[in-house]
Scaffold this motif. Structure first.
Motif, PDB file in Angstrom:
ATOM      1  N   ALA A 158       0.806  -1.225   0.000  1.00  0.00           N
ATOM      2  CA  ALA A 158       0.000   0.000   0.000  1.00  0.00           C
ATOM      3  C   ALA A 158       0.840   1.278   0.000  1.00  0.00           C
ATOM      4  N   PRO A 159       1.892   1.389   0.843  1.00  0.00           N
ATOM      5  CA  PRO A 159       2.662   2.642   0.820  1.00  0.00           C
ATOM      6  C   PRO A 159       3.305   2.931  -0.531  1.00  0.00           C
ATOM      7  N   VAL A 160       3.691   1.875  -1.256  1.00  0.00           N
ATOM      8  CA  VAL A 160       4.358   2.071  -2.541  1.00  0.00           C
ATOM      9  C   VAL A 160       3.413   2.740  -3.539  1.00  0.00           C
ATOM     10  N   PHE A 161       2.126   2.401  -3.465  1.00  0.00           N
ATOM     11  CA  PHE A 161       1.146   2.969  -4.387  1.00  0.00           C
ATOM     12  C   PHE A 161       0.449   4.197  -3.806  1.00  0.00           C
ATOM     13  N   LEU A 162       0.001   4.102  -2.558  1.00  0.00           N
ATOM     14  CA  LEU A 162      -0.837   5.158  -1.996  1.00  0.00           C
ATOM     15  C   LEU A 162      -0.057   6.393  -1.578  1.00  0.00           C
ATOM     16  N   ALA A 163       1.189   6.217  -1.116  1.00  0.00           N
ATOM     17  CA  ALA A 163       1.963   7.385  -0.693  1.00  0.00           C
ATOM     18  C   ALA A 163       2.216   8.354  -1.864  1.00  0.00           C
ATOM     19  N   PRO A 164       2.747   7.883  -2.996  1.00  0.00           N
ATOM     20  CA  PRO A 164       2.934   8.823  -4.115  1.00  0.00           C
ATOM     21  C   PRO A 164       1.613   9.335  -4.689  1.00  0.00           C
ATOM     22  N   LEU A 165       0.569   8.495  -4.695  1.00  0.00           N
ATOM     23  CA  LEU A 165      -0.734   8.943  -5.193  1.00  0.00           C
ATOM     24  C   LEU A 165      -1.280  10.055  -4.296  1.00  0.00           C
ATOM     25  N   THR A 166      -1.168   9.877  -2.989  1.00  0.00           N
ATOM     26  CA  THR A 166      -1.652  10.901  -2.054  1.00  0.00           C
ATOM     27  C   THR A 166      -0.871  12.189  -2.213  1.00  0.00           C
ATOM     28  N   THR A 167       0.437  12.063  -2.379  1.00  0.00           N
ATOM     29  CA  THR A 167       1.268  13.251  -2.596  1.00  0.00           C
ATOM     30  C   THR A 167       0.831  13.994  -3.853  1.00  0.00           C
ATOM     31  N   TRP A 168       0.566  13.263  -4.923  1.00  0.00           N
ATOM     32  CA  TRP A 168       0.120  13.881  -6.178  1.00  0.00           C
ATOM     33  C   TRP A 168      -1.218  14.586  -5.987  1.00  0.00           C
ATOM     34  N   LEU A 169      -2.136  13.950  -5.280  1.00  0.00           N
ATOM     35  CA  LEU A 169      -3.454  14.547  -5.040  1.00  0.00           C
ATOM     36  C   LEU A 169      -3.334  15.826  -4.217  1.00  0.00           C
ATOM     37  N   LEU A 170      -2.501  15.799  -3.188  1.00  0.00           N
ATOM     38  CA  LEU A 170      -2.304  16.986  -2.351  1.00  0.00           C
ATOM     39  C   LEU A 170      -1.800  18.165  -3.184  1.00  0.00           C
ATOM     40  N   ASN A 171      -0.869  17.886  -4.088  1.00  0.00           N
ATOM     41  CA  ASN A 171      -0.327  18.950  -4.944  1.00  0.00           C
ATOM     42  C   ASN A 171      -1.313  19.349  -6.048  1.00  0.00           C
ATOM     43  N   ARG A 172      -2.042  18.368  -6.542  1.00  0.00           N
ATOM     44  CA  ARG A 172      -3.001  18.648  -7.621  1.00  0.00           C
ATOM     45  C   ARG A 172      -4.088  19.607  -7.159  1.00  0.00           C
ATOM     46  N   PHE A 173      -4.546  19.477  -5.927  1.00  0.00           N
ATOM     47  CA  PHE A 173      -5.630  20.309  -5.414  1.00  0.00           C
ATOM     48  C   PHE A 173      -5.135  21.442  -4.514  1.00  0.00           C
ATOM     49  N   ALA A 174      -3.836  21.707  -4.553  1.00  0.00           N
ATOM     50  CA  ALA A 174      -3.283  22.793  -3.730  1.00  0.00           C
ATOM     51  C   ALA A 174      -3.862  24.135  -4.168  1.00  0.00           C
ATOM     52  N   VAL A 175      -4.035  25.032  -3.198  1.00  0.00           N
ATOM     53  CA  VAL A 175      -4.571  26.373  -3.473  1.00  0.00           C
ATOM     54  C   VAL A 175      -3.705  27.408  -2.752  1.00  0.00           C
TER      55      VAL A 175
END
Length: 428
Positions: A158-175
């Protein structure tokens, strides 16, 4: 005629195909049910404007771990009674709902505690309770460890997939806030992760099923362990010395990992600098590989001898970690090797103990029985971080924690040999 048909190669091939289909679906769902591993990334993205303290940031994760462990008992009973398919679907619905509740709650601590902590924690418990027993039932007992190891490897990945995905989402929706500060999109990321859980579980839960009544994984053959095995309900199980030996060993194995994985990861970040992300990746890979290898090895040499070797090996790795913590500058490759081994031994427990529980107490009540045993893992997660913090507050360092865990691992290794002797006596 029917007897002959049941023994045909075609029957065996179809059975194996269906069994591995269940395993593949369980691994994929295990990855999204490993959502708890994304919290460290989410926590780091919580903006200062929310006013959360470090304790506030730890609370949703702590509540989730407790709920996850507690719900394994009733969830296991439901799985035994109604089958795995609808239990895992309920788990996916609740896990995704918890993330969405947290996301729509904005910066509300209550929304994260109730959503991610309670709902997602319960959902993950329901999911895990159903995946392993469903997969095991399609295979002969001699493959139990390997199958369990592969299934639980999903959450290890899970960390191998979810950690980078979560990081991408956090940056994608940054304001950019009115103050000019860039704030990561925590709320939107949580909602997205919840929807992801719904999509994956909603697509794959149809593949999670028990074999038909009277099914034999290899028709016409009998496994000695299975033929001599007595199906044991939880009331009888908790009155046996074997259960309490397993419970204490599981507590120790979990304690070693839960106490020092974060310490090892911190040492890795300090030694690796810009390559600090490798610490998380190597730890996750060790955790995953350990589950598969330990499960397969325990099928060959037995659960008890595998546990004996694992406890001694983990003791050596904790000692190496102790030595590394005293060095002014750490060698990155050495730290990564220790990280991998600590994760490997930690993951081994999550493959060996379900298999040992099934060997010792049977498959009929496995969901509830393993739920009872799994509370040892939850207890370790609750007690050991508090004890480690207390030792650090009193002594000013973690030296006593290292010594305590190494002593516990040595005692657990002896317990594994006692448990082996008891099992040999029961087989007569």
């Amino acid at each position: 005629m029917n007897s002959l048909l049941e023994r045909t190669p075609t029957h065996i091939t179809i059975s194996l195909f269906r069994g591995w289909l269940v395993v593949a679906a369980a691994v994929a769902m295990g990855i999204v049910f490993g959502i708890l591993y994304s919290w460290s990334v989410v926590k780091a993205g919580i903006p200062a404007s929310w006013g959360w303290s470090n304790a506030d940031k730890a609370l949703p994760y702590s509540v989730m771990c407790v709920m996850f462990a507690l719900v394994m008992v009733p969830a296991g009973r439901l799985q035994d009674r109604f089958g795995p398919r609808w239990v895992v679907l309920l788990g996916g619905v609740l896990a995704g709902l918890g993330c969405v509740i947290a996301g729509v709650g904005g910066g509300s601590k209550l929304a994260y505690v109730v959503g991610f902590g309670v709902f997602t924690g319960i959902g993950v418990g329901f999911g895990y309770s159903a995946l392993t027993p469903a997969a095991m039932k399609w295979f002969p007992p001699r493959n139990t460890g390997l199958v369990v190891g592969i299934v639980v490897a999903g959450s290890g990945l899970a960390p191998v997939f979810l950690a980078p995905l979560t990081t991408w989402l956090l940056n994608r929706f940054a304001v950019t806030a009115a103050t000019g500060v860039v704030e990561q999109g925590v709320s939107q990321a949580m909602i997205s992760l919840g929807v992801l859980i719904w999509l994956v579980v909603g697509t794959l839960f149809w593949f999670i099923e028990n074999p038909p009544l009277g099914f034999a994984a290899v028709p016409g053959t009998h496994d000695r362990r299975m033929s001599s095995q007595q199906e044991t309900g939880w009331q009888r199980m908790v009155r046996t010395p074997q259960f309490w030996l397993m419970y204490l060993m599981y507590f120790v194995g979990a304690s070693a990992g839960l106490t020092f994985i974060s310490v090892a990861a911190d040492l890795g970040r300090q030694a690796l600098g810009e390559l600090a992300f490798l610490a998380v990746v190597v730890l996750a890979l060790g955790n995953t590989v350990g589950r598969v290898i330990a499960g397969a090895v325990s099928d060959r040499i037995g659960r008890h001898l595998t546990l004996f070797a694992e406890f001694l090996f983990q003791g050596g790795m904790i000692g190496a970690l102790f030595w590394a913590s005293k060095q002014a500058t750490g060698n990155g490759l050495v730290i990564l090797a220790v990280l991998f081994c600590v994760g490997l031994n930690y993951g081994a427990n999550l493959a060996i103990f379900p298999a040992a529980c099934k060997d010792q107490f049977g498959i009929r009540y496995f969901g509830l029985n393993y739920g009872c045993l799994f509370t040892a893992f939850g207890l370790a997660g609750l007690v050991m971080p508090l004890l480690n913090g207390f030792i650090r507050d009193v002594t000013g360092n973690q030296d006593m924690s290292y010594i305590l865990i190494m002593a516990m691992l040595a005692v657990a290794a002896l317990m594994s040999l006692v448990s082996r002797q008891l099992a040999a006596g029961e087989r007569g």
